[in-house]
Design an enzyme around this catalytic site. Structure first.
Site, PDB file in Angstrom:
ATOM      1  N   GLU A 265     -59.350  25.211 -18.235  1.00  0.00           N
ATOM      2  CA  GLU A 265     -59.359  23.827 -18.100  1.00  0.00           C
ATOM      3  C   GLU A 265     -58.260  23.658 -16.900  1.00  0.00           C
ATOM      4  O   GLU A 265     -57.066  23.796 -17.158  1.00  0.00           O
ATOM      5  CB  GLU A 265     -59.152  22.807 -19.103  1.00  0.00           C
ATOM      6  CG  GLU A 265     -59.341  21.414 -18.723  1.00  0.00           C
ATOM      7  CD  GLU A 265     -58.654  20.457 -19.734  1.00  0.00           C
ATOM      8  OE1 GLU A 265     -58.819  20.639 -20.812  1.00  0.00           O
ATOM      9  OE2 GLU A 265     -58.011  19.500 -19.257  1.00  0.00           O
TER      10      GLU A 265
ATOM     11  N   CYS B 141     -54.550  15.362 -18.549  1.00  0.00           N
ATOM     12  CA  CYS B 141     -55.767  15.951 -17.667  1.00  0.00           C
ATOM     13  C   CYS B 141     -56.687  15.002 -17.385  1.00  0.00           C
ATOM     14  O   CYS B 141     -57.415  15.094 -16.256  1.00  0.00           O
ATOM     15  CB  CYS B 141     -56.393  17.054 -18.416  1.00  0.00           C
ATOM     16  SG  CYS B 141     -56.805  16.526 -20.075  1.00  0.00           S
TER      17      CYS B 141
HETATM   18  P1  NAP Z   1     -49.469  26.673 -15.732  1.00  0.00           P
HETATM   19  O1  NAP Z   1     -48.022  26.950 -14.791  1.00  0.00           O
HETATM   20  O2  NAP Z   1     -50.553  27.190 -15.453  1.00  0.00           O
HETATM   21  O3  NAP Z   1     -48.889  27.438 -17.052  1.00  0.00           O
HETATM   22  C1  NAP Z   1     -49.758  27.460 -18.139  1.00  0.00           C
HETATM   23  C2  NAP Z   1     -49.572  28.928 -18.903  1.00  0.00           C
HETATM   24  O4  NAP Z   1     -50.138  29.854 -17.967  1.00  0.00           O
HETATM   25  C3  NAP Z   1     -47.947  29.293 -19.274  1.00  0.00           C
HETATM   26  O5  NAP Z   1     -48.212  29.923 -20.443  1.00  0.00           O
HETATM   27  C4  NAP Z   1     -47.782  30.259 -18.161  1.00  0.00           C
HETATM   28  O6  NAP Z   1     -46.997  31.301 -18.696  1.00  0.00           O
HETATM   29  C5  NAP Z   1     -49.064  30.975 -17.790  1.00  0.00           C
HETATM   30  N1  NAP Z   1     -49.257  31.239 -16.430  1.00  0.00           N
HETATM   31  C6  NAP Z   1     -48.867  30.551 -15.385  1.00  0.00           C
HETATM   32  N2  NAP Z   1     -49.182  31.045 -14.228  1.00  0.00           N
HETATM   33  C7  NAP Z   1     -49.511  32.365 -14.381  1.00  0.00           C
HETATM   34  C8  NAP Z   1     -50.005  33.565 -13.742  1.00  0.00           C
HETATM   35  N3  NAP Z   1     -50.025  33.575 -12.428  1.00  0.00           N
HETATM   36  N4  NAP Z   1     -50.173  34.579 -14.438  1.00  0.00           N
HETATM   37  C9  NAP Z   1     -50.135  34.727 -15.732  1.00  0.00           C
HETATM   38  N5  NAP Z   1     -49.895  33.486 -16.406  1.00  0.00           N
HETATM   39  C10 NAP Z   1     -49.602  32.389 -15.810  1.00  0.00           C
HETATM   40  O7  NAP Z   1     -49.275  25.314 -16.233  1.00  0.00           O
HETATM   41  P2  NAP Z   1     -48.407  24.092 -16.536  1.00  0.00           P
HETATM   42  O8  NAP Z   1     -46.639  24.769 -16.885  1.00  0.00           O
HETATM   43  O9  NAP Z   1     -48.788  23.559 -17.882  1.00  0.00           O
HETATM   44  O10 NAP Z   1     -47.957  23.126 -15.656  1.00  0.00           O
HETATM   45  C11 NAP Z   1     -47.972  23.507 -14.224  1.00  0.00           C
HETATM   46  C12 NAP Z   1     -49.186  22.760 -13.579  1.00  0.00           C
HETATM   47  O11 NAP Z   1     -50.337  22.887 -14.196  1.00  0.00           O
HETATM   48  C13 NAP Z   1     -49.083  21.240 -13.477  1.00  0.00           C
HETATM   49  O12 NAP Z   1     -48.179  20.627 -12.555  1.00  0.00           O
HETATM   50  C14 NAP Z   1     -50.297  20.647 -13.404  1.00  0.00           C
HETATM   51  O13 NAP Z   1     -50.626  20.664 -11.947  1.00  0.00           O
HETATM   52  C15 NAP Z   1     -51.225  21.880 -13.911  1.00  0.00           C
HETATM   53  N6  NAP Z   1     -51.590  21.333 -15.549  1.00  0.00           N
HETATM   54  C16 NAP Z   1     -52.894  20.977 -15.564  1.00  0.00           C
HETATM   55  C17 NAP Z   1     -53.253  20.363 -16.704  1.00  0.00           C
HETATM   56  C18 NAP Z   1     -54.617  20.123 -17.064  1.00  0.00           C
HETATM   57  O14 NAP Z   1     -54.957  19.414 -17.925  1.00  0.00           O
HETATM   58  N7  NAP Z   1     -55.676  20.607 -16.182  1.00  0.00           N
HETATM   59  C19 NAP Z   1     -52.620  20.489 -17.756  1.00  0.00           C
HETATM   60  C20 NAP Z   1     -51.308  20.811 -17.953  1.00  0.00           C
HETATM   61  C21 NAP Z   1     -50.636  21.248 -16.572  1.00  0.00           C
HETATM   62  P3  NAP Z   1     -45.242  31.357 -18.218  1.00  0.00           P
HETATM   63  O15 NAP Z   1     -44.952  30.239 -17.340  1.00  0.00           O
HETATM   64  O16 NAP Z   1     -44.728  31.545 -19.247  1.00  0.00           O
HETATM   65  O17 NAP Z   1     -45.451  32.789 -17.362  1.00  0.00           O
END
Ligand code: NAP
Length: 471
Positions: A228, A265
């Site tokens: 998602e 979300c």
């Molecule tokens: P995220 O940065 O995507 O991280 C979520 C998980 O994925 C963490 O465990 C992170 O691990 C891992 N991850 C992230 N990038 C990766 C990569 N390139 N390779 C491997 N693993 C990776 O999400 P977030 O920390 O929750 O929030 C950041 C942004 O995501 C928000 O600002 C928002 O834009 C979006 N978000 C969207 C939703 C939704 O409902 N769609 C929900 C939450 C967040 P590590 O950081 O531990 O390496």
């Protein structure tokens, strides 16, 4: 790829537990899910305090989320008890030549095997260690290996310890609920690449989801990646809805946009209307309401920075007029409302990107054609809200057709924040709302993501008694 020993050990333990859990009956699965809910409730004060210290979401919201998490666990326990996960279809044998004549066939569904689950930053309980992904996977008969989210890793550890206590008390193997406590991208990629993992559930950013999704496909055995990855959740206010109580609509919208500092979300990021004095008045009232709402600190510095940059880009955009007066995006951050014409919105793809946080872009269209073009341009979204479309005339049908094409859930009343956990719920939609639009991550059909159909032909009785899953 070299695997971190923690990743390798957690997946190996999950693989060891997989066959016995796949063969467990519904009562055994239900007992585990019920006991997990009980354990969360028994530790509520400490869990909520720890979650609040890490996420700043506040005790009221976190208590509610804990309730929801227990409700989900118990709901999936009921599903397991009823044997709903088998999805059994029987076609008894028919004598004679084909095509009418046929052997005895039974279609059952079998668990995929160990599931890698990435906790969501914005739901420390409901989409984390014992959240909906874990509950639906366990009910389906799959062990899970959770990658705890760095924004609430202390809570993840505590919930995982509670889960381990429950597993011990039921004499179930520790590998049924594994936990990886490493905050590196490499650890997540290794988890997805591990040959023991058979499916991935992920909620987070587009970039993170794409990287992990690519890894799932790059394996010698590609596996399903249920991601998602973001949603702008348009709200379309048709003229009939503007004639009603505009003041209370502005308040309701503002509350939905700012709820949890916009870190949902399903937070409405786009408001679209036909241009009129009433429409402009609503947009003005919305900005006034948002200016009056104080936001709490965001979940992590990374998420706050993403919000600050997203709002700064909107403020710099030559076609976007900023309507909220709060100038600062320091500290907790402030809500943002901007106004743009439909023509400008259609001309610039960047205006369609999700700004994760309390930001809403209002688009005014000069005709129904333009309004429809704006809605279609949004692309995949978890939700679309249509207010004032109760008449069912040609206009309503036209707007609805587009809403249905782009979203997983279409609402005709209320606001998209708040996703009921039911059998009929669908939380997904076309890319990037979901990488697998045929499936949902919320609601009791979420278990379908982890079950694979198998047809059994002329199967012996010993197997049919177990719905095709040997103990
Ligand atoms: P995220 O940065 O995507 O991280 C979520 C998980 O994925 C963490 O465990 C992170 O691990 C891992 N991850 C992230 N990038 C990766 C990569 N390139 N390779 C491997 N693993 C990776 O999400 P977030 O920390 O929750 O929030 C950041 C942004 O995501 C928000 O600002 C928002 O834009 C979006 N978000 C969207 C939703 C939704 O409902 N769609 C929900 C939450 C967040 P590590 O950081 O531990 O390496």
């Amino acid at each position: 790829m070299t695997l971190h020993p923690d990743v390798d050990t957690a997946v190996a333990l999950a693989c060891d537990a997989a066959d016995a859990w796949a063969g467990s009956d519904g009562l055994r699965r239900a007992a585990l899910l019920d006991r997990l809910a009980e354990a969360l409730e028994n530790d509520r004060p400490a869990l909520v305090a720890l979650a609040d210290s890490e996420t700043h979401l506040g005790a009221a919201r976190l208590n509610g989320e804990l309730d929801r998490t227990c409700f989900q666990l118990r709901g999936f326990a009921s599903l397991a008890r009823d044997g709903g996960f088998y999805g059994r279809i029987d076609d008894p044998a028919v004598a004679g030549p084909p095509p009418a004549g046929r052997p005895d066939l039974t279609r059952v569904r079998v668990p995929l095997g160990p599931v890698a689950m990435f906790s969501a930053s914005n739901f420390p309980f409901a989409f984390s260690v014992l959240g909906g992904d874990t509950a639906s996977a366990l009910a389906a008969g799959c062990p899970v290996v959770v990658k705890g989210h760095p924004a609430h890793i202390g809570l993840s550890r505590r919930v995982h310890q509670l889960a381990q206590g429950v597993l011990r008390s039921l004499e179930l193997p520790e590998g049924l609920i594994g936990h990886i406590d490493l905050d590196t991208h490499a650890a997540g990629l290794e988890l997805v690449a591990h040959p023991g993992i058979q499916a991935v559930a992920f909620t987070g950013s587009l970039a993170g989801g794409q990287a992990l999704g690519r890894q799932a496909q790059a394996r010698s055995q590609p596996i399903p990646f249920y991601g998602e990855l973001g949603s702008v959740n348009p709200v379309v206010v048709l003229p009939e809805a503007l004639e009603a109580d505009r003041g209370s609509l502005a308040k309701t919208l503002a509350a939905s946009i700012t709820q949890g500092s916009g870190q949902f979300c399903t937070s409405p990021g786009l408001l679209m209307m036909l241009d009129s004095l009433d429409a402009r008045a609503l947009v003005g009232q919305l900005a006034v309401e948002i200016d009056q709402i104080g936001l709490h600190r965001m979940l992590s510095e990374r998420i706050h920075q993403g919000y600050v940059q997203g709002v700064a880009a909107l403020k710099r955009h030559p076609e976007v007029r900023t309507l909220t007066s709060a100038a600062s995006t320091e500290g907790a951050g402030n809500g943002f409302v901007g106004l743009v014409s439909a023509a400008a919105f259609l001309a610039d793809q960047a205006l369609r990107h999700e700004v994760f946080g309390a930001a809403c872009v209002c688009v005014l269209a000069t005709s129904l054609d333009e309004l429809c073009a704006v809605l279609a341009a949004v692309g995949g979204s978890l939700t679309t809200t249509l207010l004032g479309a109760d008449g069912g005339g040609e206009r309503d049908r036209r707007v609805f057709r587009i809403a249905q094409k782009i979203s997983g859930r279409v609402l005709f009343q209320g606001m998209p924040t708040g996703v009921a956990v039911t059998h009929a719920q669908h939380h997904g939609g076309p890319w990037p709302a979901s990488t697998q639009p045929l499936f949902t991550s919320v609601g009791f059909t979420a278990s379908d993501r982890f079950l694979r159909p198998v047809a059994l032909q002329d199967a012996p009785l010993w197997l049919m008694e177990r719905c095709g899953v040997p103990v």
